[in-house]
Design a protein around this motif. Structure first.
Motif, PDB file in Angstrom:
ATOM      1  N   PRO A  60       0.972  -1.177  -0.054  1.00 21.26           N
ATOM      2  CA  PRO A  60       0.240   0.040  -0.028  1.00 21.26           C
ATOM      3  C   PRO A  60       0.864   1.269   0.001  1.00 21.26           C
ATOM      4  O   PRO A  60       2.005   1.151   0.707  1.00 21.26           O
ATOM      5  CB  PRO A  60      -0.729   0.029   1.429  1.00 21.26           C
ATOM      6  CG  PRO A  60      -0.384  -1.288   2.027  1.00 21.26           C
ATOM      7  CD  PRO A  60       0.853  -1.900   1.373  1.00 21.26           C
ATOM      8  N   VAL A  61       0.249   2.370  -0.845  1.00 22.45           N
ATOM      9  CA  VAL A  61       1.043   3.468  -0.889  1.00 22.45           C
ATOM     10  C   VAL A  61       0.281   4.588  -0.390  1.00 22.45           C
ATOM     11  O   VAL A  61      -1.007   4.550  -0.617  1.00 22.45           O
ATOM     12  CB  VAL A  61       1.637   3.949  -2.307  1.00 22.45           C
ATOM     13  CG1 VAL A  61       2.133   5.416  -2.100  1.00 22.45           C
ATOM     14  CG2 VAL A  61       2.477   2.825  -2.815  1.00 22.45           C
ATOM     15  N   MET A  62       0.867   5.454   0.345  1.00 21.33           N
ATOM     16  CA  MET A  62       0.116   6.578   1.279  1.00 21.33           C
ATOM     17  C   MET A  62       0.560   7.880   1.335  1.00 21.33           C
ATOM     18  O   MET A  62       1.476   8.024   0.706  1.00 21.33           O
ATOM     19  CB  MET A  62       0.205   6.226   2.822  1.00 21.33           C
ATOM     20  CG  MET A  62       0.013   4.821   3.219  1.00 21.33           C
ATOM     21  SD  MET A  62       0.446   4.363   4.726  1.00 21.33           S
ATOM     22  CE  MET A  62       2.327   4.259   4.641  1.00 21.33           C
ATOM     23  N   LEU A  63      -0.562   8.745   1.399  1.00 20.33           N
ATOM     24  CA  LEU A  63      -0.412  10.130   1.475  1.00 20.33           C
ATOM     25  C   LEU A  63      -0.234  10.408   2.761  1.00 20.33           C
ATOM     26  O   LEU A  63      -1.166  10.264   3.750  1.00 20.33           O
ATOM     27  CB  LEU A  63      -1.329  11.317   0.763  1.00 20.33           C
ATOM     28  CG  LEU A  63      -1.271  12.561   0.996  1.00 20.33           C
ATOM     29  CD1 LEU A  63       0.125  13.276   0.328  1.00 20.33           C
ATOM     30  CD2 LEU A  63      -2.439  13.201   0.490  1.00 20.33           C
TER      31      LEU A  63
ATOM     32  N   TRP B  30       2.947  17.475   3.700  1.00 20.21           N
ATOM     33  CA  TRP B  30       2.298  16.340   3.238  1.00 20.21           C
ATOM     34  C   TRP B  30       3.576  15.463   2.338  1.00 20.21           C
ATOM     35  O   TRP B  30       4.445  16.278   1.933  1.00 20.21           O
ATOM     36  CB  TRP B  30       1.384  16.681   2.057  1.00 20.21           C
ATOM     37  CG  TRP B  30       0.013  16.977   2.131  1.00 20.21           C
ATOM     38  CD1 TRP B  30      -0.397  17.610   3.258  1.00 20.21           C
ATOM     39  CD2 TRP B  30      -0.975  17.362   1.489  1.00 20.21           C
ATOM     40  NE1 TRP B  30      -1.561  18.077   3.086  1.00 20.21           N
ATOM     41  CE2 TRP B  30      -2.068  17.955   1.867  1.00 20.21           C
ATOM     42  CE3 TRP B  30      -1.126  17.032  -0.296  1.00 20.21           C
ATOM     43  CZ2 TRP B  30      -3.226  18.157   1.357  1.00 20.21           C
ATOM     44  CZ3 TRP B  30      -2.381  17.455  -0.775  1.00 20.21           C
ATOM     45  CH2 TRP B  30      -3.445  18.136   0.034  1.00 20.21           C
ATOM     46  N   MET B  31       3.614  14.328   2.446  1.00 20.79           N
ATOM     47  CA  MET B  31       4.594  13.502   1.951  1.00 20.79           C
ATOM     48  C   MET B  31       4.070  12.029   1.446  1.00 20.79           C
ATOM     49  O   MET B  31       3.205  11.738   1.882  1.00 20.79           O
ATOM     50  CB  MET B  31       5.869  13.167   2.986  1.00 20.79           C
ATOM     51  CG  MET B  31       5.236  12.588   4.237  1.00 20.79           C
ATOM     52  SD  MET B  31       6.732  12.568   5.227  1.00 20.79           S
ATOM     53  CE  MET B  31       6.030  12.663   7.011  1.00 20.79           C
ATOM     54  N   LEU B  32       4.792  11.446   0.648  1.00 21.90           N
ATOM     55  CA  LEU B  32       4.304   9.933   0.081  1.00 21.90           C
ATOM     56  C   LEU B  32       5.258   8.961   0.667  1.00 21.90           C
ATOM     57  O   LEU B  32       6.438   9.207   0.913  1.00 21.90           O
ATOM     58  CB  LEU B  32       4.440  10.237  -1.451  1.00 21.90           C
ATOM     59  CG  LEU B  32       3.632  11.240  -2.254  1.00 21.90           C
ATOM     60  CD1 LEU B  32       4.010  11.409  -3.743  1.00 21.90           C
ATOM     61  CD2 LEU B  32       2.086  10.982  -2.197  1.00 21.90           C
ATOM     62  N   GLY B  33       4.595   8.125   0.673  1.00 21.90           N
ATOM     63  CA  GLY B  33       5.429   6.868   1.375  1.00 21.90           C
ATOM     64  C   GLY B  33       4.468   5.541   1.669  1.00 21.90           C
ATOM     65  O   GLY B  33       3.768   5.254   1.043  1.00 21.90           O
ATOM     66  N   TRP B  34       5.679   4.497   1.903  1.00 24.04           N
ATOM     67  CA  TRP B  34       5.254   3.254   1.957  1.00 24.04           C
ATOM     68  C   TRP B  34       6.190   2.536   3.078  1.00 24.04           C
ATOM     69  O   TRP B  34       7.138   2.698   2.833  1.00 24.04           O
ATOM     70  CB  TRP B  34       4.910   2.338   0.493  1.00 24.04           C
ATOM     71  CG  TRP B  34       5.990   2.441  -0.243  1.00 24.04           C
ATOM     72  CD1 TRP B  34       7.275   1.315  -0.193  1.00 24.04           C
ATOM     73  CD2 TRP B  34       6.434   3.192  -1.239  1.00 24.04           C
ATOM     74  NE1 TRP B  34       8.057   1.765  -1.306  1.00 24.04           N
ATOM     75  CE2 TRP B  34       7.597   2.791  -2.021  1.00 24.04           C
ATOM     76  CE3 TRP B  34       5.835   4.451  -1.808  1.00 24.04           C
ATOM     77  CZ2 TRP B  34       8.216   3.593  -2.940  1.00 24.04           C
ATOM     78  CZ3 TRP B  34       6.462   4.912  -3.011  1.00 24.04           C
ATOM     79  CH2 TRP B  34       7.577   4.570  -3.630  1.00 24.04           C
ATOM     80  N   ASP B  35       5.372   1.389   3.731  1.00 30.47           N
ATOM     81  CA  ASP B  35       6.105   0.920   4.751  1.00 30.47           C
ATOM     82  C   ASP B  35       6.820  -0.423   3.939  1.00 30.47           C
ATOM     83  O   ASP B  35       6.189  -1.187   3.051  1.00 30.47           O
ATOM     84  CB  ASP B  35       5.251   0.201   5.887  1.00 30.47           C
ATOM     85  CG  ASP B  35       4.453   1.386   6.545  1.00 30.47           C
ATOM     86  OD1 ASP B  35       4.927   2.357   6.691  1.00 30.47           O
ATOM     87  OD2 ASP B  35       3.403   0.936   7.236  1.00 30.47           O
TER      88      ASP B  35
ATOM     89  N   ILE C 292       8.493   1.382  12.079  1.00 27.13           N
ATOM     90  CA  ILE C 292       8.324   1.071  10.772  1.00 27.13           C
ATOM     91  C   ILE C 292       9.347   1.421   9.824  1.00 27.13           C
ATOM     92  O   ILE C 292       9.820   2.711   9.951  1.00 27.13           O
ATOM     93  CB  ILE C 292       7.020   1.237  10.339  1.00 27.13           C
ATOM     94  CG1 ILE C 292       5.788   0.749  11.164  1.00 27.13           C
ATOM     95  CG2 ILE C 292       6.906   1.169   8.861  1.00 27.13           C
ATOM     96  CD1 ILE C 292       4.458   1.344  11.019  1.00 27.13           C
ATOM     97  N   ALA C 293      10.076   0.661   9.023  1.00 30.17           N
ATOM     98  CA  ALA C 293      10.932   1.301   8.141  1.00 30.17           C
ATOM     99  C   ALA C 293      10.054   1.690   6.929  1.00 30.17           C
ATOM    100  O   ALA C 293       9.343   1.028   6.374  1.00 30.17           O
ATOM    101  CB  ALA C 293      12.052   0.246   7.685  1.00 30.17           C
ATOM    102  N   GLN C 294      10.237   3.094   6.567  1.00 33.93           N
ATOM    103  CA  GLN C 294       9.203   3.505   5.666  1.00 33.93           C
ATOM    104  C   GLN C 294       9.965   4.517   4.539  1.00 33.93           C
ATOM    105  O   GLN C 294      10.892   5.291   4.981  1.00 33.93           O
ATOM    106  CB  GLN C 294       8.249   4.598   6.359  1.00 33.93           C
ATOM    107  CG  GLN C 294       7.132   5.033   5.333  1.00 33.93           C
ATOM    108  CD  GLN C 294       6.276   5.951   6.234  1.00 33.93           C
ATOM    109  OE1 GLN C 294       6.432   7.222   6.683  1.00 33.93           O
ATOM    110  NE2 GLN C 294       5.116   5.078   6.677  1.00 33.93           N
ATOM    111  N   ARG C 295       9.695   4.122   3.321  1.00 34.33           N
ATOM    112  CA  ARG C 295      10.077   5.062   2.304  1.00 34.33           C
ATOM    113  C   ARG C 295       9.342   5.997   1.961  1.00 34.33           C
ATOM    114  O   ARG C 295       8.294   6.008   2.015  1.00 34.33           O
ATOM    115  CB  ARG C 295      10.390   4.173   0.930  1.00 34.33           C
ATOM    116  CG  ARG C 295      10.960   4.932  -0.330  1.00 34.33           C
ATOM    117  CD  ARG C 295      11.462   4.125  -1.490  1.00 34.33           C
ATOM    118  NE  ARG C 295      12.502   3.059  -1.097  1.00 34.33           N
ATOM    119  CZ  ARG C 295      13.463   2.985  -0.908  1.00 34.33           C
ATOM    120  NH1 ARG C 295      14.208   4.215  -0.714  1.00 34.33           N
ATOM    121  NH2 ARG C 295      14.157   1.852  -0.863  1.00 34.33           N
TER     122      ARG C 295
END
Length: 179
Positions: free
Chosen positions: A33-36, A58-63, A72-75
């Motif tokens: 899953p990709v998140m805002l 705001w940023m975009l990321g995924w675990d 959590i390691a998150q990009r």
């Protein structure tokens, strides 16, 4: 209509290294899953509509996994303040602890984004220019430009982008962060 000029070198100051992320985490090759991620302003006053504030980050990321300490390691992809301007340092892997930041709102952009689609999204974000912040342009606008380009390239639908923007700007969503 205002002309928005790009900042040279993505706003990265010359002669100074950028932030260093967690270097030991590789991108999983399965769908994720990709998140805002919407963060309230630093001077957060528990307003009932923090994400409507143009200073909300705001940023975009995924675990992508867990750190040894259980975070959590998150990009993440975002632009950040560098003195009097904004900078795009590219994607970084950071340690995230959502419980330590209950005011943040995590909005799922896409439940299952393939490895290849995430690679394209990362390329879009890494290559998205940073504009001069005049006329109110900020990281929210940058995220919207990345999402728009992702829909143009076919990794997100226009409906996905509209839904996410609607949720990010919805006053009722901020109430979730207070529960």
């Amino acid at each position: 209509m205002a002309i928005r000029l790009s900042v040279d070198k993505f706003g990265r100051p010359s002669g100074r290294p950028g932030p260093v992320g967690l270097l030991f985490y590789k991108e999983p090759t399965h769908s994720l899953p990709v998140m805002l991620i919407v963060c309230p302003p630093h001077c957060y006053t528990r307003s009932i509509t923090p994400q409507l504030d143009r200073t909300a980050h705001w940023m975009l990321g995924w675990d992508i996994g867990f750190t040894g300490s259980g975070n959590i390691a998150q990009r993440r992809f975002q632009i950040i303040a560098e003195g009097d301007h904004l900078a795009n340092w590219g994607g970084l892997v950071v340690a995230d602890n959502p419980e330590a930041h209950p005011e943040r709102v995590y909005i799922t952009i896409k439940d299952n984004m393939s490895f290849e689609q995430r690679q394209v999204l990362g390329e879009i974000a890494d290559g998205m220019p940073v504009r001069h912040p005049g006329n109110g342009w900020n990281g929210q606008d940058w995220c919207l430009e990345v999402l728009k380009e992702a829909s143009i390239r076919g990794i997100l639908s226009v409906e996905d982008v509209r839904r996410v923007v609607h949720l990010a700007l919805s006053p009722s969503l901020s109430l979730i962060a207070h529960l």
